[in-house]
Design a protein around this motif. Structure first.
Motif, PDB file in Angstrom:
ATOM      1  N   GLN A  85       0.572  -1.276   0.142  1.00  0.00           N
ATOM      2  CA  GLN A  85       0.145  -0.029  -0.093  1.00  0.00           C
ATOM      3  C   GLN A  85       0.739   1.255   0.205  1.00  0.00           C
ATOM      4  O   GLN A  85       0.578   2.208  -0.693  1.00  0.00           O
ATOM      5  CB  GLN A  85      -0.825   0.003   1.213  1.00  0.00           C
ATOM      6  CG  GLN A  85      -2.154  -1.278   1.331  1.00  0.00           C
ATOM      7  CD  GLN A  85      -2.717  -1.053  -0.039  1.00  0.00           C
ATOM      8  OE1 GLN A  85      -3.359  -0.058  -0.608  1.00  0.00           O
ATOM      9  NE2 GLN A  85      -3.153  -2.224  -0.722  1.00  0.00           N
ATOM     10  N   SER A  88      -5.037  12.699  -5.134  1.00  0.00           N
ATOM     11  CA  SER A  88      -5.648  11.413  -5.616  1.00  0.00           C
ATOM     12  C   SER A  88      -5.857  10.125  -4.822  1.00  0.00           C
ATOM     13  O   SER A  88      -6.062   9.445  -4.898  1.00  0.00           O
ATOM     14  CB  SER A  88      -4.778  11.162  -6.683  1.00  0.00           C
ATOM     15  OG  SER A  88      -3.375  10.630  -6.133  1.00  0.00           O
ATOM     16  N   PHE A  89      -5.306  10.352  -3.257  1.00  0.00           N
ATOM     17  CA  PHE A  89      -5.190   9.454  -2.271  1.00  0.00           C
ATOM     18  C   PHE A  89      -6.683   8.967  -2.026  1.00  0.00           C
ATOM     19  O   PHE A  89      -7.590   9.862  -1.738  1.00  0.00           O
ATOM     20  CB  PHE A  89      -4.705   9.737  -1.017  1.00  0.00           C
ATOM     21  CG  PHE A  89      -3.076   9.755  -1.319  1.00  0.00           C
ATOM     22  CD1 PHE A  89      -2.469   9.287  -2.316  1.00  0.00           C
ATOM     23  CD2 PHE A  89      -2.437  10.895  -0.328  1.00  0.00           C
ATOM     24  CE1 PHE A  89      -1.044   9.452  -2.315  1.00  0.00           C
ATOM     25  CE2 PHE A  89      -0.986  10.980  -0.882  1.00  0.00           C
ATOM     26  CZ  PHE A  89      -0.340  10.249  -1.537  1.00  0.00           C
ATOM     27  N   SER A  90      -6.841   7.734  -2.042  1.00  0.00           N
ATOM     28  CA  SER A  90      -8.182   7.221  -1.337  1.00  0.00           C
ATOM     29  C   SER A  90      -7.886   6.757   0.007  1.00  0.00           C
ATOM     30  O   SER A  90      -6.945   6.621   0.472  1.00  0.00           O
ATOM     31  CB  SER A  90      -8.726   6.107  -2.351  1.00  0.00           C
ATOM     32  OG  SER A  90      -7.848   4.866  -2.071  1.00  0.00           O
ATOM     33  N   LEU A  91      -9.017   6.394   0.573  1.00  0.00           N
ATOM     34  CA  LEU A  91      -9.029   6.238   2.061  1.00  0.00           C
ATOM     35  C   LEU A  91      -8.548   4.619   2.219  1.00  0.00           C
ATOM     36  O   LEU A  91      -7.831   4.415   3.265  1.00  0.00           O
ATOM     37  CB  LEU A  91     -10.341   6.214   2.504  1.00  0.00           C
ATOM     38  CG  LEU A  91     -10.398   6.209   4.070  1.00  0.00           C
ATOM     39  CD1 LEU A  91      -9.602   7.546   4.913  1.00  0.00           C
ATOM     40  CD2 LEU A  91     -11.853   6.507   4.552  1.00  0.00           C
ATOM     41  N   GLN A  92      -8.773   3.776   1.380  1.00  0.00           N
ATOM     42  CA  GLN A  92      -8.573   2.480   1.375  1.00  0.00           C
ATOM     43  C   GLN A  92      -7.271   1.906   1.853  1.00  0.00           C
ATOM     44  O   GLN A  92      -6.807   1.115   2.617  1.00  0.00           O
ATOM     45  CB  GLN A  92      -9.079   1.640   0.321  1.00  0.00           C
ATOM     46  CG  GLN A  92      -8.963   0.124   0.245  1.00  0.00           C
ATOM     47  CD  GLN A  92      -8.985  -0.612  -0.951  1.00  0.00           C
ATOM     48  OE1 GLN A  92      -9.487   0.018  -2.050  1.00  0.00           O
ATOM     49  NE2 GLN A  92      -8.737  -1.859  -1.021  1.00  0.00           N
TER      50      GLN A  92
END
Lengths: 231, 281
Positions: free
Chosen positions: A190, A202-206
């Motif tokens: 990750q 552009s970062f997602s939380l996942q």
């Protein structure tokens, strides 16, 4: 917990590491390789930060694990850890002192890598911040190994597979879809993807959830092992 | 107040009894020796006294405080010389002591004082790797006494050392005793125990089989009660140590014919063997 005890352990570790080539090399190796690779291989198809991201991921998944487990393994073998405990250094103070040193040492290495990768301003903070999350997780893993291992040989044999998984899976996942799928549960994968797919907007939380879960699982194991075996 | 008090300590590991109902006390300024063969439970007892192991039964007190309730401040009153050196081999003598000085919050002058005391001041910049075994032993004694502890624990402090270094360490310990430090010493060296300790306890298979001054123990088991006389013409004979033979001894002394006289009381080692049937190795 006492600040002066943590400081004393930190200073001891600093002095000892300066004279311990096998540990010192762990701190220097990846920043040095990334400098060499970035400056010597400049191909238009490869992004300029490619090697920095690759080696930063390996740095995060390898160095803290080896350093902490090795330091604790050696101290157990030589009896110096027992002596510290009998001088009423609390196990948490010892682990904090050593972990703090490893964290600071690795952050300096990361900072050098960030400079090589041309990260500046918010990008630099993001790069160091993401890697720090990984380092903290690796520190928990290294500490678990350090607590379980009775000596240096045991710490080496336990830390090698752990660091191979953590540092090589992100690299191998570039070539194999299955590894990429299952490796997605590992924090270093990750971190690699977060660093590769910057910018910050552009970062997602996942990925953060997965890193956080990794951290919590390792922290849980750490607390369990620590309570069961002490130091 | 006793420096150390041990009351009815029993300890087992994996159903093997290591210590059984051990009791004794140590006064300030006393050197107390615990003698026993390897594996007799000497180190376990030290660990119990300093609160590192919770015993199955009994209680121990250090400077009046239950060992299991010793605080960080109480630990600053203890000095430890254990079987493992616990030194940082890559660090200098100075740096090794600096760590413990920081833990005890001592000034730098205390480190220098301790190094001078064990005659390692000139070697203070040498790394531990460069020191001989005797020097390392003196360094761990410096580490143990640097903070002027009231109670000093020594686990086999002269094991494997040459006679000169052993003598030097004995002198250091006697000096500390004069200053009022209570010294708890484990050893399997009979001569060391006889010459150094005010009282000794003989430990065998978890039990204390004797506890007294070395002279009292040896006298108690002096069953022969004889003296062996060697005359100047190298003639040797043994007589009973009684009133009737006083005249013989007196005559030999009057003629200045005696080269040496030895009484027949046993050594601590032979007492141990006679009591247990095993040697102190």
């Amino acid at each position: 917990m006492s600040y002066h005890v943590i400081k004393a352990i930190f200073i001891k570790q600093y002095k000892d590491t300066l004279k311990n080539i096998s540990i010192l090399i762990q701190l220097i190796m990846f920043p040095a390789i990334s400098i060499v690779m970035t400056s010597s291989i400049q191909v238009s198809e490869i992004p300029s930060q490619y090697f920095v991201i690759l080696f930063a991921t390996m740095y995060v998944g390898m160095t803290p694990i080896i350093m902490i487990s090795n330091i604790m393994g050696e101290e157990k073998e030589k009896g110096s850890l027992k002596m510290l405990m009998m001088s009423n250094v609390k196990p948490t103070e010892y682990i904090l002192g050593v972990s703090l040193f490893v964290m600071v040492g690795c952050l300096i290495g990361l900072f050098v890598m960030a400079m090589v990768g041309g990260y500046r301003g918010i990008e630099l903070i993001t790069f160091v911040g993401i890697c720090s999350l990984g380092m903290l997780t690796s520190i928990f893993l290294g500490s678990v190994i350090g607590i379980v291992a009775k000596d240096q040989i045991a710490s080496n044999s336990l830390s090698v597979p752990a660091m191979l998984i953590c540092s090589f899976v992100p690299m191998l996942s570039m070539f194999n879809e299955n590894i990429r799928h299952y490796g997605g549960f590992i924090y270093t994968q990750q971190i690699n993807e977060l660093l590769t797919h910057s910018p910050i907007t552009s970062f997602s939380l996942q990925p953060f959830v997965i890193i956080f879960l990794n951290m919590m699982v390792l922290l849980g194991i750490y607390i369990y092992v620590f309570q069961k075996r002490k130091l | 107040m006793n420096a150390i008090e041990v009351r009815g300590i029993s300890q087992s590991f994996l159903q093997k009894e290591v210590l059984n109902n051990i009791s004794f006390e140590i006064q300030k300024g006393e050197i107390f020796g615990l003698l026993g063969p390897s594996g007799a439970g000497k180190t376990t007892l030290i660990n119990i006294i300093i609160g590192q192991i919770k015993p199955n039964n009994g209680k121990t007190f250090v400077l009046g405080k239950n060992s299991l309730e010793l605080s960080r401040k109480d630990y600053t009153q203890l000095g430890l010389v254990l079987d493992q050196l616990g030194l940082y081999e890559r660090l200098s003598c100075m740096d090794n002591l600096q760590l413990y000085a920081s833990l005890y919050q001592l000034e730098k002058s205390k480190i220098e004082e301790a190094l001078k005391y064990v005659q390692l001041f000139d070697d203070r910049k040498k790394t531990v790797n460069e020191l001989s075994k005797g020097m390392k032993q003196r360094l761990i004694i410096a580490r143990a006494i640097m903070h002027h502890p009231q109670v000093l624990f020594l686990d086999e402090p002269t094991s494997g050392l040459d006679p000169a270094t052993t003598l030097k360490i004995h002198e250091l310990l006697l000096e500390l005793k004069k200053q009022g430090t209570a010294i708890f010493l484990t050893t399997h060296n009979m001569e060391e125990a006889s010459s150094l300790c005010d009282r000794v306890a003989l430990l065998n298979e978890g039990h204390i089989i004797e506890c007294d001054t070395p002279v009292a123990i040896c006298s108690r088991y002096n069953q022969l009660n004889t003296v062996t006389i060697t005359t100047k013409d190298h003639h040797q004979y043994t007589i009973q140590n009684n009133k009737e033979n006083a005249k013989v001894l007196f005559e030999e002394m009057q003629t200045e014919n005696i080269l040496s006289i030895h009484s027949s009381e046993p050594t601590l080692g032979s007492v141990f063997i006679s009591l247990t049937g095993r040697e102190l190795i």
